[in-house]
Scaffold this motif. Structure first.
Motif, PDB file in Angstrom:
ATOM      1  N   TYR A 104       6.886   0.992  -2.420  1.00 17.49           N
ATOM      2  CA  TYR A 104       6.145   1.911  -1.563  1.00 17.49           C
ATOM      3  C   TYR A 104       6.313   1.513  -0.108  1.00 17.49           C
ATOM      4  O   TYR A 104       6.500   0.337   0.201  1.00 17.49           O
ATOM      5  N   THR A 105       6.189   2.483   0.780  1.00 17.02           N
ATOM      6  CA  THR A 105       6.145   2.162   2.203  1.00 17.02           C
ATOM      7  C   THR A 105       4.825   1.451   2.477  1.00 17.02           C
ATOM      8  O   THR A 105       3.891   1.513   1.670  1.00 17.02           O
ATOM      9  N   PHE A 109       1.259   2.128   0.458  1.00 17.23           N
ATOM     10  CA  PHE A 109       0.581   1.038  -0.244  1.00 17.23           C
ATOM     11  C   PHE A 109      -0.791   0.756   0.365  1.00 17.23           C
ATOM     12  O   PHE A 109      -1.725   0.380  -0.339  1.00 17.23           O
ATOM     13  N   ALA A 110      -0.922   0.974   1.670  1.00 14.18           N
ATOM     14  CA  ALA A 110      -2.241   0.832   2.303  1.00 14.18           C
ATOM     15  C   ALA A 110      -3.205   1.876   1.722  1.00 14.18           C
ATOM     16  O   ALA A 110      -4.365   1.552   1.443  1.00 14.18           O
ATOM     17  N   TRP A 111      -2.736   3.100   1.522  1.00 11.42           N
ATOM     18  CA  TRP A 111      -3.581   4.135   0.900  1.00 11.42           C
ATOM     19  C   TRP A 111      -3.945   3.743  -0.531  1.00 11.42           C
ATOM     20  O   TRP A 111      -5.095   3.901  -0.947  1.00 11.42           O
ATOM     21  N   ILE A 112      -2.981   3.260  -1.279  1.00  7.45           N
ATOM     22  CA  ILE A 112      -3.234   2.825  -2.656  1.00  7.45           C
ATOM     23  C   ILE A 112      -4.306   1.735  -2.658  1.00  7.45           C
ATOM     24  O   ILE A 112      -5.230   1.755  -3.478  1.00  7.45           O
ATOM     25  N   GLU A 169       6.733  -3.849  -3.085  1.00  9.33           N
ATOM     26  CA  GLU A 169       6.948  -3.686  -4.529  1.00  9.33           C
ATOM     27  C   GLU A 169       5.735  -4.265  -5.237  1.00  9.33           C
ATOM     28  O   GLU A 169       5.379  -5.427  -5.030  1.00  9.33           O
ATOM     29  N   ASP A 170       5.112  -3.444  -6.050  1.00  2.69           N
ATOM     30  CA  ASP A 170       3.984  -3.920  -6.831  1.00  2.69           C
ATOM     31  C   ASP A 170       4.527  -4.706  -8.021  1.00  2.69           C
ATOM     32  O   ASP A 170       5.530  -4.322  -8.613  1.00  2.69           O
ATOM     33  N   THR A 171       3.880  -5.818  -8.331  1.00  3.71           N
ATOM     34  CA  THR A 171       4.276  -6.611  -9.492  1.00  3.71           C
ATOM     35  C   THR A 171       3.044  -6.792 -10.377  1.00  3.71           C
ATOM     36  O   THR A 171       1.945  -6.433  -9.991  1.00  3.71           O
TER      37      THR A 171
END
Length: 179
Positions: A104-105, A109-112, A169-171
């Motif tokens: 994600y940008t 990712f800040a929104w997530i 990148e989410d892990t």
């Protein structure tokens, strides 16, 4: 694309301890803040005494807030990466939603990360202001939830400090940052 940082929030014991200490500090701060909301916007709804039924209901509501919080993360993961898989779990005392392998940008990712805090806090505040939720319950649930968002706030802090074109990148254990 080059990995510039990897953060393992699940297995880094020192980081977990620091985050939990900050969570307690945030809960105290938000307890004071949300108490201020009830002082400046009193609704007259102060609730009932603490009876066993109210305590059990409160614990169930807290559990529901945790589930809803993680579902909101999952919803935003899917919104920004429709083909990404979302996983939910509980590890090391932390509930989590993850979308391993999805990138994600910084903004997405800040929104997530911030969406559960913004949406749940807004709903709790609306419930208080409409007289649906008593002041004591509002303060307790809003402060507890806000303090528990410490991991999400940590991600946002890292994103603010990251270079402009960073991808996240989410892990399953945290995040990796790429340039």
């Amino acid at each position: 694309m080059e990995k510039i940082r990897s953060i393992d929030i699940m297995n880094d014991k020192k980081l977990t301890i620091r985050i939990n200490i900050v969570a307690v500090i945030l809960m105290i701060f938000f307890y004071i803040f949300f108490t201020g909301v009830t002082v400046f916007w009193p609704t007259g709804n102060f609730g009932q005494s603490y009876q066993l039924g109210n305590i059990i209901f409160g614990l169930l509501l807290l559990f529901a807030l945790i589930v809803i919080h993680e579902l909101i993360h999952g919803l935003f993961f899917k919104l920004f990466s429709p083909t990404g898989k979302v996983k939910f779990g509980f590890k090391n005392g932390m509930a989590y939603a993850a979308s391993p392998g999805s990138k994600y940008t910084k903004g997405k990712f800040a929104w997530i990360s911030a969406a559960p805090f913004v949406l749940i806090t807004s709903c709790l505040t609306a419930a208080y202001l409409l007289g649906i939720m008593p002041a004591g319950a509002y303060i307790l649930f809003a402060a507890t939830h806000a303090g528990a968002c410490v991991g999400d706030f940590y991600w946002c802090l890292l994103l603010v400090k990251a270079p402009p074109k960073t991808l996240v990148e989410d892990t399953e254990v945290g995040i990796d940052l790429y340039l």
